[in-house]
Design a protein around this motif. Structure first.
Motif, PDB file in Angstrom:
ATOM      1  N   PRO A   1       0.802  -1.236   0.000  1.00 34.76           N
ATOM      2  CA  PRO A   1       0.000   0.000   0.000  1.00 34.76           C
ATOM      3  C   PRO A   1       0.830   1.278   0.000  1.00 34.76           C
ATOM      4  CG  PRO A   1      -0.853  -1.577   1.607  1.00 34.76           C
ATOM      5  CD  PRO A   1       0.465  -2.112   1.127  1.00 34.76           C
ATOM      6  N   THR A   2       2.082   1.204   0.442  1.00 32.68           N
ATOM      7  CA  THR A   2       2.897   2.417   0.489  1.00 32.68           C
ATOM      8  C   THR A   2       3.296   2.917  -0.894  1.00 32.68           C
ATOM      9  OG1 THR A   2       4.951   1.138   0.734  1.00 32.68           O
ATOM     10  CG2 THR A   2       3.817   1.815   2.752  1.00 32.68           C
ATOM     11  N   ARG A   3       3.030   2.126  -1.937  1.00 33.07           N
ATOM     12  CA  ARG A   3       3.341   2.597  -3.294  1.00 33.07           C
ATOM     13  C   ARG A   3       2.346   3.641  -3.760  1.00 33.07           C
ATOM     14  NH1 ARG A   3       0.307   0.620  -7.619  1.00 33.07           N
ATOM     15  NH2 ARG A   3      -1.247  -0.962  -7.090  1.00 33.07           N
ATOM     16  N   ILE A   4       1.197   3.722  -3.083  1.00 33.22           N
ATOM     17  CA  ILE A   4       0.146   4.649  -3.491  1.00 33.22           C
ATOM     18  C   ILE A   4       0.603   6.073  -3.202  1.00 33.22           C
ATOM     19  CG2 ILE A   4      -2.301   5.227  -3.262  1.00 33.22           C
ATOM     20  CD1 ILE A   4      -2.687   2.417  -2.056  1.00 33.22           C
ATOM     21  N   THR A   5       0.436   6.961  -4.172  1.00 28.95           N
ATOM     22  CA  THR A   5       0.962   8.328  -4.042  1.00 28.95           C
ATOM     23  C   THR A   5       0.015   9.256  -3.292  1.00 28.95           C
ATOM     24  OG1 THR A   5       0.069   8.871  -6.222  1.00 28.95           O
ATOM     25  CG2 THR A   5       2.357   8.108  -6.122  1.00 28.95           C
ATOM     26  N   ASP A   6      -1.298   9.069  -3.443  1.00 29.78           N
ATOM     27  CA  ASP A   6      -2.273   9.944  -2.785  1.00 29.78           C
ATOM     28  C   ASP A   6      -3.458   9.102  -2.325  1.00 29.78           C
ATOM     29  OD1 ASP A   6      -1.275  12.845  -3.563  1.00 29.78           O
ATOM     30  OD2 ASP A   6      -1.195  11.627  -5.392  1.00 29.78           O
ATOM     31  N   TYR A   7      -3.819   9.256  -1.052  1.00 31.57           N
ATOM     32  CA  TYR A   7      -5.012   8.552  -0.570  1.00 31.57           C
ATOM     33  C   TYR A   7      -5.529   9.218   0.688  1.00 31.57           C
ATOM     34  CZ  TYR A   7      -1.620   6.167   2.496  1.00 31.57           C
ATOM     35  OH  TYR A   7      -0.610   5.880   3.391  1.00 31.57           O
ATOM     36  N   GLN A   8      -6.748   8.850   1.031  1.00 30.56           N
ATOM     37  CA  GLN A   8      -7.361   9.329   2.267  1.00 30.56           C
ATOM     38  C   GLN A   8      -8.337   8.274   2.761  1.00 30.56           C
ATOM     39  OE1 GLN A   8      -9.204  12.726   0.050  1.00 30.56           O
ATOM     40  NE2 GLN A   8     -11.013  12.211   1.268  1.00 30.56           N
ATOM     41  N   TYR A   9      -8.633   8.293   4.061  1.00 24.45           N
ATOM     42  CA  TYR A   9      -9.581   7.341   4.629  1.00 24.45           C
ATOM     43  C   TYR A   9     -10.060   7.851   5.971  1.00 24.45           C
ATOM     44  CZ  TYR A   9      -5.342   5.759   7.099  1.00 24.45           C
ATOM     45  OH  TYR A   9      -4.180   5.699   7.844  1.00 24.45           O
ATOM     46  N   GLU A  10     -11.136   7.232   6.435  1.00 24.04           N
ATOM     47  CA  GLU A  10     -11.595   7.470   7.810  1.00 24.04           C
ATOM     48  C   GLU A  10     -11.085   6.308   8.651  1.00 24.04           C
ATOM     49  OE1 GLU A  10     -15.684   8.987   9.559  1.00 24.04           O
ATOM     50  OE2 GLU A  10     -15.761   6.801   9.314  1.00 24.04           O
ATOM     51  N   THR A  11     -10.580   6.635   9.826  1.00 21.52           N
ATOM     52  CA  THR A  11     -10.026   5.596  10.684  1.00 21.52           C
ATOM     53  C   THR A  11     -10.614   5.686  12.085  1.00 21.52           C
ATOM     54  OG1 THR A  11      -7.982   4.744  11.681  1.00 21.52           O
ATOM     55  CG2 THR A  11      -8.046   7.086  11.215  1.00 21.52           C
ATOM     56  N   TYR A  12     -10.936   4.530  12.616  1.00 24.06           N
ATOM     57  CA  TYR A  12     -11.434   4.413  13.990  1.00 24.06           C
ATOM     58  C   TYR A  12     -10.408   3.626  14.781  1.00 24.06           C
ATOM     59  CZ  TYR A  12     -14.155   2.503  17.914  1.00 24.06           C
ATOM     60  OH  TYR A  12     -14.590   2.113  19.166  1.00 24.06           O
ATOM     61  N   ASN A  13      -9.864   4.253  15.833  1.00 26.83           N
ATOM     62  CA  ASN A  13      -8.874   3.602  16.688  1.00 26.83           C
ATOM     63  C   ASN A  13      -9.443   3.386  18.074  1.00 26.83           C
ATOM     64  OD1 ASN A  13      -6.008   3.255  15.508  1.00 26.83           O
ATOM     65  ND2 ASN A  13      -6.682   5.232  14.700  1.00 26.83           N
ATOM     66  N   LYS A  14      -9.278   2.193  18.546  1.00 29.18           N
ATOM     67  CA  LYS A  14      -9.741   1.834  19.894  1.00 29.18           C
ATOM     68  C   LYS A  14      -8.565   1.207  20.626  1.00 29.18           C
ATOM     69  CE  LYS A  14     -12.391  -1.730  20.076  1.00 29.18           C
ATOM     70  NZ  LYS A  14     -13.569  -2.613  19.933  1.00 29.18           N
ATOM     71  N   MET A  15      -8.259   1.754  21.810  1.00 27.80           N
ATOM     72  CA  MET A  15      -7.130   1.243  22.577  1.00 27.80           C
ATOM     73  C   MET A  15      -7.559   0.959  24.008  1.00 27.80           C
ATOM     74  SD  MET A  15      -3.355   2.891  23.063  1.00 27.80           S
ATOM     75  CE  MET A  15      -2.139   2.114  24.119  1.00 27.80           C
ATOM     76  N   GLU A  16      -7.103  -0.167  24.529  1.00 28.91           N
ATOM     77  CA  GLU A  16      -7.470  -0.573  25.889  1.00 28.91           C
ATOM     78  C   GLU A  16      -6.253  -1.126  26.604  1.00 28.91           C
ATOM     79  OE1 GLU A  16     -10.274  -4.000  28.001  1.00 28.91           O
ATOM     80  OE2 GLU A  16     -10.933  -3.094  26.115  1.00 28.91           O
ATOM     81  N   ILE A  17      -6.109  -0.765  27.874  1.00 27.17           N
ATOM     82  CA  ILE A  17      -5.072  -1.327  28.735  1.00 27.17           C
ATOM     83  C   ILE A  17      -5.755  -1.962  29.928  1.00 27.17           C
ATOM     84  CG2 ILE A  17      -2.999  -0.848  30.090  1.00 27.17           C
ATOM     85  CD1 ILE A  17      -2.461   1.534  28.313  1.00 27.17           C
ATOM     86  N   ASP A  18      -5.371  -3.206  30.239  1.00 23.80           N
ATOM     87  CA  ASP A  18      -6.034  -3.982  31.278  1.00 23.80           C
ATOM     88  C   ASP A  18      -5.026  -4.507  32.289  1.00 23.80           C
ATOM     89  OD1 ASP A  18      -8.458  -3.949  29.609  1.00 23.80           O
ATOM     90  OD2 ASP A  18      -7.406  -5.440  28.396  1.00 23.80           O
ATOM     91  N   LEU A  19      -5.463  -4.570  33.533  1.00 19.85           N
ATOM     92  CA  LEU A  19      -4.719  -5.236  34.593  1.00 19.85           C
ATOM     93  C   LEU A  19      -5.058  -6.720  34.517  1.00 19.85           C
ATOM     94  CD1 LEU A  19      -2.954  -3.860  36.826  1.00 19.85           C
ATOM     95  CD2 LEU A  19      -4.902  -4.139  38.358  1.00 19.85           C
ATOM     96  N   ASN A  20      -4.045  -7.611  34.501  1.00 18.38           N
ATOM     97  CA  ASN A  20      -4.355  -9.040  34.363  1.00 18.38           C
ATOM     98  C   ASN A  20      -3.773  -9.871  35.508  1.00 18.38           C
ATOM     99  OD1 ASN A  20      -1.624  -9.705  33.776  1.00 18.38           O
ATOM    100  ND2 ASN A  20      -1.951  -9.414  31.577  1.00 18.38           N
ATOM    101  N   ASN A  21      -3.972 -11.188  35.417  1.00 23.45           N
ATOM    102  CA  ASN A  21      -3.539 -12.138  36.450  1.00 23.45           C
ATOM    103  C   ASN A  21      -4.223 -11.873  37.783  1.00 23.45           C
ATOM    104  OD1 ASN A  21      -1.966 -14.116  35.342  1.00 23.45           O
ATOM    105  ND2 ASN A  21      -0.037 -13.061  35.672  1.00 23.45           N
ATOM    106  N   LEU A  22      -5.501 -11.527  37.747  1.00 21.72           N
ATOM    107  CA  LEU A  22      -6.243 -11.209  38.971  1.00 21.72           C
ATOM    108  C   LEU A  22      -6.902 -12.482  39.513  1.00 21.72           C
ATOM    109  CD1 LEU A  22      -7.892  -7.892  37.738  1.00 21.72           C
ATOM    110  CD2 LEU A  22      -5.885  -8.142  39.183  1.00 21.72           C
TER     111      LEU A  22
END
Length: 842
Positions: free
Chosen positions: A134-155
């Protein structure tokens, strides 16, 4: 991705001391032979009637997760009977299968040697990489949805019953179970970001417009990281030969040299999203290399990757990350262009590997999901859309932080899970619990050095006590205003007292922030304190340390190998104005006045032209007034922004600093007119399989008649610690120059050699080579102005140091053997030494 790793580390360090539609169905388990009990690799397991499935790894383990499963799981493997089992939707369950062999008599089969069919497919993938990337593409645009979560584990139950959680019982109602590891986890941080992203290749321009952001987390100042949870800094490209994760170069499963490092197996073929694909599995040929295990589906005619699931090899030399999984799905646009559709990253962090303490076993999950939609290829934006001076730009809309529930419901590309919906309420509730407040406060103090007391912060704590032969025991109390009082200005200071010289020292500063992006600020600093002459400005400039400018803290007091008696009292005043014109170009202009007093072991004795000796007047002090213009050029440098303080996360390009200083004769009784030009080039080069090469090139010249404290006094190190930007076998005041070149270099091989040695590779040690080269010139006129310290010499040949070190000792320490290769006969010179430093790296 470096920003996200820093965010995760801050959460880990801060919190470790305490410690239907939209629902996800999670299944994990093990598949073995019913008769022998041996694990079965490469077994196909899927939700009946869907394309959602997985294969078992070498240990027979599998895991599946989906939002839209059937109610049946089916397992198939050649030579074994098919098995089906009912599952419970929207829940986590562990299901093991014992496969029964089929009793079918087969005729004798003659197997002839031939090429592995998977190898032919891999060669075609490599052949078509350039057209599918995909990096060969010279011009592009998009909508992006980012979701990030951090969890405490081994409970586990033992942890839940600890006294410190006595008032936190309600949080365990939010505990879920990971389908990957089987560990229970509790969310402590959650963010969502919806952005429009624009890319232009020639000239290179990137722009992200954050339309909506929602962040809630413990131990993090949300306003400082909102723009970093978007898409601009988070992409890894599998079509590259190496994938950079945690500053480590992992070999891509489809690298040009993949056939030398991976074993491939053709498992199946079939349709994925209406496209006929080959299904291949890959695993590393050798242990302890930075490689992956996993599987991918490749289109049968274009040989583009349709979907890939990759997991770091269990023996990879990586700290604190027990597991890392990357799942990427691609979509075809305009019948010939391949672009990402979905990207998932899962990391299982653990600070302490083996311990009997239940709380020490607590770790963290970090997960990031990115969904790409409304992709437009070839839509070139107008010339005035991108910034003309910034190559990268992040714009946060005015209402990004204030979008309501209806907006998120209508614009999220996927529905939140039941627990995700509760995270925001959960985190807000947890932060009100006293034990969490306490942990947050002291966790922040450990990271920043300051204890928050509301409108005021006490610290830095490491300057509270130190020892030196001039002051004896030195005690300091210091602090600064906090952002809770105001984020427009900050003031701070310190008071110090030495029990031997019985003299008070002090310092104070005020800084005003006019604008954060691009940055514009001003400040003043005053101090009355002792310091080593000729070293402070260079150390502050290279290390960018603007805190208390004292010689000692309690750590250096303990690790000194010789006491520094040449400390002089200095009255100092500094005022500066800083202007960042755009991201990558910054100027600072500052005025400095120093009055440096002589000391018993450091006299300011003038040269006598009549006698040709240093028997002239002893000056009680020297006055120096100067103005400096500093320029910093840094293309695509990333920062973790702490408002008044910024932490540089580096750049793929050289960072250039240029200082021009002019001495102001007659200002505040200064008697010296001079010019100083200094250029510093700092760069980190990715050598791929050979690790990282870090270097600093420091070049400078001084013009004008000035005494030795204003010359380049090459920075030595009189402690047992290893300093990256100092000469570790050089004593203070050993060399002086008015024209000079300093070169510091290190090559971090990340275990390339030690991982090949069977006895040592279990230790996960990593080798590093270091070099230091100094060359300078001291013109004769400077030798006839003021008497130099007895140990100061003229450089008549290059000064050289070389070292070999081992990093990652207990994951925290680096130990170097350092050799002094020139000027070895100098009195009091150490020709060989062992130096150590504490450092945390993945």
């Amino acid at each position: 991705m470096n920003k996200i790793y820093v965010i995760i580390l801050l959460v880990m360090v801060t919190l470790l001391p305490s410690l239907s539609m939209g629902q996800v169905t999670k299944v994990r388990g093990k598949i073995t032979d019913a008769k022998t009990g041996e694990p079965l690799p490469f077994v196909n397991i899927a939700f009946l009637g869907t394309t959602i499935g997985a294969i078992t790894n070498d240990d027979g383990d599998f895991f599946l997760q989906t939002r839209n499963p059937s109610d049946t799981l089916v397992v198939m493997f050649i030579g074994y009977k098919k098995q089906k089992v009912k599952i419970k939707k929207g829940a986590f369950q562990e299901i093991d299968f014992k496969m029964i062999q089929t009793e079918i008599a087969l005729e004798t089969i003659v197997v002839k040697a031939g090429e592995n069919p998977a190898h032919r497919i891999v060669r075609e993938i490599i052949k078509h990489k350039k057209q599918n990337d995909p990096t060969r593409i010279t011009d592009y645009q998009y909508e992006t949805y980012n979701k990030m979560e951090i969890d405490l584990n081994n409970l586990d139950e033992k942890i839940k019953n600890k006294k410190i959680f006595k008032k936190l019982e309600f949080v365990f109602d939010y505990v879920d179970t990971s389908e990957v590891t089987g560990k229970e986890y509790l969310p402590i941080y959650f963010s969502e970001t919806l952005s429009d992203y624009y890319y232009q290749k020639k000239p290179l321009r990137e722009k992200e417009v954050v339309k909506a952001t929602k962040i809630s987390g413990i131990g993090i100042d949300n306003s400082d990281i909102a723009k970093y949870t978007g898409d601009l800094y988070m992409n890894a490209n599998i079509y590259e030969n190496y994938i950079n994760l945690f500053a480590k170069n992992f070999l891509s499963p489809i690298a040009n040299s993949g056939l030398l490092s991976y074993e491939y197996y053709l498992l199946d073929s079939g349709y994925v999203d209406g496209l006929y694909c080959y299904h291949l599995k890959f695993k590393p040929r050798r242990k302890h290399e930075l490689t992956f295990i996993g599987e991918f589906w490749v289109h049968d005619t274009s040989f583009a990757i349709k979907r890939i699931n990759a997991r770091i090899a269990p023996t990879a030399n990586l700290n604190f990350a027990n597991d890392l999984i990357v799942n990427i799905e691609f979509q075809r646009i305009k019948d010939s262009i391949w672009f990402m559709r979905r990207n998932e990253v899962f990391v299982d962090f653990r600070l302490v590997e083996k311990t009997s303490n239940e709380l020490d076993r607590v770790g963290f999950f970090a997960r990031k999901t990115t969904v790409y939609s409304d992709v437009k290829i070839g839509n070139r934006m107008p010339d005035d859309f991108f910034s003309r001076i910034n190559t990268t730009e992040t714009q946060i809309t005015d209402n990004a932080d204030y979008q309501d529930t209806t907006y998120w419901t209508n614009h999220r590309p996927e529905v939140l899970t039941k627990n995700e919906k509760k995270v925001y309420l959960l985190v807000d509730s947890i932060r009100q619990v006293p034990i969490i407040k306490f942990t947050e406060k002291f966790g922040r103090m450990f990271v920043s050095g300051y204890l928050n007391l509301g409108n005021f912060e006490l610290g830095p704590y490491f300057n509270t006590y130190s020892y030196n032969p001039i002051e004896g025991n030195r005690f300091v109390i210091s602090g600064r205003t906090s952002r809770e009082l105001t984020n427009k200005w900050m003031t701070g200071g310190y008071l110090g007292y030495g029990t031997l010289d019985e003299e008070m020292k002090f310092g104070a500063y005020y800084e005003k922030m006019f604008k954060r992006d691009p940055r514009m600020a001003a400040g003043i600093t005053v101090s009355h304190d002792i310091r080593t002459l000729g070293l402070a400005r260079k150390a502050d400039f290279i290390l960018e340390n603007k805190l208390v400018k004292t010689e000692d803290n309690f750590i250096t007091s303990v690790i000194r190998r010789r006491y520094n008696y040449k400390l002089s009292m200095v009255n100092s005043f500094e005022a500066y104005f800083e202007k960042e014109w755009y991201h990558g170009l910054r100027n600072r202009i500052y005025f400095t006045f120093n009055r440096m007093y002589d000391a018993d072991s450091l006299k300011f004795r003038l040269y006598n032209d009549e006698t040709g000796l240093f028997d002239g007047e002893d000056l009680p002090f020297l006055d120096m007034a100067e103005i400096t213009l500093s320029t910093r050029i840094s293309a695509r440098e990333e920062f973790l922004d702490g408002h008044f303080r910024r932490l540089s996360l580096g750049s793929d390009y050289p960072i250039i600093n240029v200082n021009f200083t002019y001495g102001l004769k007659g200002v505040f009784e200064s008697k010296y007119e001079y010019m100083r030009l200094n250029l510093i080039l700092k760069h980190r080069i990715n050598l791929r399989v050979l690790g990282w090469f870090d270097y600093i090139l420091d070049i400078g010249q001084i013009w004008g008649d000035v005494p030795f404290p204003m010359l380049e006094m090459h920075q030595g190190n009189e402690t047992w610690a290893f300093y990256k930007y100092a000469y570790n076998m050089l004593n203070y005041y050993e060399f002086a120059s008015n024209k000079y070149v300093n070169f510091y270099a290190e090559n971090h091989l990340n275990g390339l050699i030690l991982n090949k040695i069977p006895i040592l590779r279990r230790l996960h040690w990593r080798e590093v080579f270091s070099w230091r080269i100094m060359y300078g010139q001291l013109d004769e006129k400077y030798q006839k102005i003021m008497e130099f310290p007895d140990e100061t010499k003229v450089i008549d040949e290059p000064y050289l140091e070389a070292g070999f070190g081992v990093e990652n000792i207990f994951k925290l320490f680096r130990v170097d053997a350092v050799w002094r290769l020139s000027y070895r006969d100098t009195p009091d010179a150490s020709t060989f030494g062992i130096r150590a430093r504490m450092q945390v790296r993945f």
